[in-house]
Each structure stands twice: as C-alpha cells, then as structure tokens.
Design a protein around this motif. Structure first.
Motif, short mmCIF file in Angstrom:
data_model
loop_
_atom_site.label_atom_id
_atom_site.label_comp_id
_atom_site.label_asym_id
_atom_site.label_seq_id
_atom_site.Cartn_x
_atom_site.Cartn_y
_atom_site.Cartn_z
N SER A 79 -19.64 -3.53 6.86
CA SER A 79 -18.83 -2.87 5.84
C SER A 79 -17.35 -2.92 6.21
O SER A 79 -16.50 -3.24 5.38
N LEU A 80 -17.05 -2.62 7.47
CA LEU A 80 -15.66 -2.64 7.91
C LEU A 80 -15.08 -4.06 7.89
O LEU A 80 -13.94 -4.27 7.47
N LYS A 81 -15.87 -5.01 8.32
CA LYS A 81 -15.41 -6.41 8.31
C LYS A 81 -15.13 -6.87 6.88
O LYS A 81 -14.16 -7.57 6.62
N ASN A 82 -16.00 -6.45 5.96
CA ASN A 82 -15.81 -6.82 4.56
C ASN A 82 -14.53 -6.21 4.01
O ASN A 82 -13.76 -6.88 3.32
N ALA A 83 -14.28 -4.94 4.33
CA ALA A 83 -13.05 -4.27 3.86
C ALA A 83 -11.82 -4.94 4.45
O ALA A 83 -10.83 -5.18 3.75
N ASP A 84 -11.87 -5.26 5.73
CA ASP A 84 -10.75 -5.96 6.37
C ASP A 84 -10.53 -7.34 5.76
O ASP A 84 -9.40 -7.76 5.54
N ARG A 85 -11.63 -8.03 5.47
CA ARG A 85 -11.55 -9.36 4.87
C ARG A 85 -10.88 -9.29 3.50
O ARG A 85 -10.04 -10.13 3.17
N MET A 86 -11.24 -8.28 2.71
CA MET A 86 -10.66 -8.16 1.37
C MET A 86 -9.15 -8.02 1.42
O MET A 86 -8.44 -8.67 0.64
N VAL A 87 -8.62 -7.20 2.32
CA VAL A 87 -7.16 -7.04 2.36
C VAL A 87 -6.49 -8.24 3.00
O VAL A 87 -5.35 -8.56 2.67
N TYR A 88 -7.19 -8.92 3.90
CA TYR A 88 -6.64 -10.13 4.51
C TYR A 88 -6.50 -11.23 3.45
O TYR A 88 -5.49 -11.94 3.40
N GLU A 89 -7.53 -11.34 2.59
CA GLU A 89 -7.52 -12.39 1.57
C GLU A 89 -6.56 -12.10 0.43
O GLU A 89 -6.06 -13.02 -0.21
N ALA A 98 -8.38 -3.12 -2.95
CA ALA A 98 -8.92 -3.55 -1.65
C ALA A 98 -8.44 -2.61 -0.55
O ALA A 98 -9.22 -2.23 0.34
N TRP A 99 -7.17 -2.20 -0.60
CA TRP A 99 -6.67 -1.27 0.41
C TRP A 99 -7.36 0.09 0.29
O TRP A 99 -7.66 0.73 1.30
N CYS A 100 -7.63 0.51 -0.93
CA CYS A 100 -8.33 1.78 -1.15
C CYS A 100 -9.74 1.72 -0.57
O CYS A 100 -10.19 2.65 0.11
N TYR A 122 -9.30 8.11 10.84
CA TYR A 122 -8.50 8.66 9.78
C TYR A 122 -7.10 8.05 9.70
O TYR A 122 -6.58 7.84 8.60
N ASP A 123 -6.49 7.75 10.83
CA ASP A 123 -5.15 7.16 10.81
C ASP A 123 -5.15 5.79 10.12
O ASP A 123 -4.25 5.48 9.34
N VAL A 124 -6.18 4.98 10.41
CA VAL A 124 -6.29 3.67 9.77
C VAL A 124 -6.56 3.85 8.28
O VAL A 124 -6.01 3.13 7.45
N ALA A 125 -7.38 4.84 7.95
CA ALA A 125 -7.68 5.11 6.54
C ALA A 125 -6.41 5.51 5.79
O ALA A 125 -6.12 4.98 4.71
N ILE A 126 -5.63 6.44 6.35
CA ILE A 126 -4.40 6.89 5.70
C ILE A 126 -3.42 5.73 5.54
O ILE A 126 -2.81 5.56 4.48
N GLU A 127 -3.30 4.90 6.57
CA GLU A 127 -2.44 3.73 6.48
C GLU A 127 -2.89 2.82 5.34
O GLU A 127 -2.07 2.30 4.57
N SER A 128 -4.19 2.65 5.18
CA SER A 128 -4.73 1.81 4.11
C SER A 128 -4.44 2.41 2.74
O SER A 128 -4.02 1.71 1.81
N TYR A 129 -4.67 3.72 2.59
CA TYR A 129 -4.36 4.37 1.31
C TYR A 129 -2.88 4.24 0.98
O TYR A 129 -2.51 3.96 -0.17
N ASN A 130 -2.03 4.44 1.98
CA ASN A 130 -0.59 4.33 1.74
C ASN A 130 -0.20 2.93 1.29
O ASN A 130 0.66 2.77 0.42
N ARG A 131 -0.82 1.91 1.88
CA ARG A 131 -0.54 0.53 1.46
C ARG A 131 -0.98 0.32 0.01
O ARG A 131 -0.27 -0.30 -0.78
N GLY A 132 -2.17 0.84 -0.32
CA GLY A 132 -2.66 0.73 -1.69
C GLY A 132 -1.78 1.46 -2.68
O GLY A 132 -1.47 0.95 -3.77
N LEU A 133 -1.32 2.66 -2.30
CA LEU A 133 -0.48 3.45 -3.20
C LEU A 133 0.91 2.85 -3.34
O LEU A 133 1.55 3.01 -4.39
N ALA A 134 1.38 2.15 -2.32
CA ALA A 134 2.67 1.45 -2.43
C ALA A 134 2.58 0.35 -3.49
O ALA A 134 3.54 0.08 -4.22
N ASN A 140 -2.92 4.84 -8.87
CA ASN A 140 -4.33 4.66 -8.54
C ASN A 140 -4.94 6.02 -8.15
O ASN A 140 -4.83 6.46 -7.00
N ALA A 141 -5.59 6.67 -9.10
CA ALA A 141 -6.12 8.02 -8.89
C ALA A 141 -7.19 8.06 -7.81
O ALA A 141 -7.24 9.01 -7.02
N ILE A 142 -8.02 7.04 -7.75
CA ILE A 142 -9.10 7.02 -6.75
C ILE A 142 -8.50 6.91 -5.34
O ILE A 142 -8.98 7.52 -4.39
#
Length: 148
Positions: A40-50, A57-59, A72-84, A89-91
């Motif tokens: 699951s983590l590899k798939n999520a990382d792959r999505m943002v890499y691609e 994908a960041w969400c 949690y720190d990696v999660a927050i960083e990912s949400y922040n990238r998605g929100l940027a 994006n409400a979700i």
C-alpha cells in the motif's frame, strides 16, 4: 443438537473474525498483513512519483502513512503538498484533520475539519465509530469526555 450447531457457528465466526486456534500460523498472518501494508505504501509513493502534480495522489499518500505506519509527519507533509496543488480538496483537509488529531494537535485539527466541512457540507455527517456525528461530536470524540 442445538449445542453442536451453536458451537459450530461460534467456531466459524471466531475463525472469520481473525481469532486463531492453537497451532495456527499467527506469524504468517502478521507477515501477510505487513506485506499488504508495505505494498500500500509503495503504491502511494509510486503514484506521487509518477504524477507529482496530482493532489489526490498526495492525499492518498497521506492517508496511507497515517493509517498504515502512523508516520504522521510524512502524512502531514503529503496533505500539505496535495493542498498546495488543490486548496479546495475537502477530503485532503479531512485527512489532515484526522492526522492532526492523532498527533493530539486538536486546535489545528478542528480548523482543518471546519475547512473540510465548509468545502463539502456533507462531511458534517462524517461517521466515527459507525455513528452519525456533527462537528461537536467529532471534537468530543477526539478529546474524550468533558472534564467540566
């Protein structure tokens, strides 16, 4: 006859719910879970890499790191990238709120939840523990019972 039927049904339900019996390979179950979590983590990382410009994908990556490893720190960083990329994006706002709650940063979590609900009012019906809630219940659930 009824007792045998009840015991048989009990055994089936215990087995289906993940309870183990003597001699079962519980280490094998844990290993299988770990493999699925890593995939699951590899798939999520792959999505943002691609597609690093894909807010969804960041969400999803944020959700994965919050849920699977509690990073949690990696999660927050990912949400922040998605929100940027997509501040509407409400979700993503909801996911960030949940992660902040896990980090016990309740004030920020509440603000993110409010933003999520402003963007998507249906999120006020967000279900926690299978029950309907509104913002007050969501906050109460996170903070626990009132001490007043």
């Amino acid at each position: 006859m009824k007792i045998i039927l009840i015991l048989l049904m009990l055994g089936i339900s215990l087995s289906a719910s993940g309870c183990s019996f003597p001699g079962e390979d519980t280490a094998g179950h844990a290993r299988a879970f770990a493999e699925k979590a890593n995939a699951s983590l590899k798939n999520a990382d792959r999505m943002v890499y691609e597609d690093s410009q894909n807010a969804t994908a960041w969400c999803i990556r944020g959700m994965s790191y919050n849920n699977v490893l509690g990073q949690y720190d990696v999660a927050i960083e990912s949400y922040n990238r998605g929100l940027a990329l997509d501040p509407e994006n409400a979700i993503c706002w909801l996911g960030k709120s949940i992660t902040l709650q896990n980090m016990r940063q309740y004030g920020e979590a509440d603000a993110c939840f409010e933003t999520a609900c402003r963007l998507d009012p249906s999120l006020r019906d967000y279900r926690v523990n299978g029950g309907e809630t509104d913002l007050n219940y969501f906050i109460t659930f996170r903070r626990g019972p009132s001490t007043a």
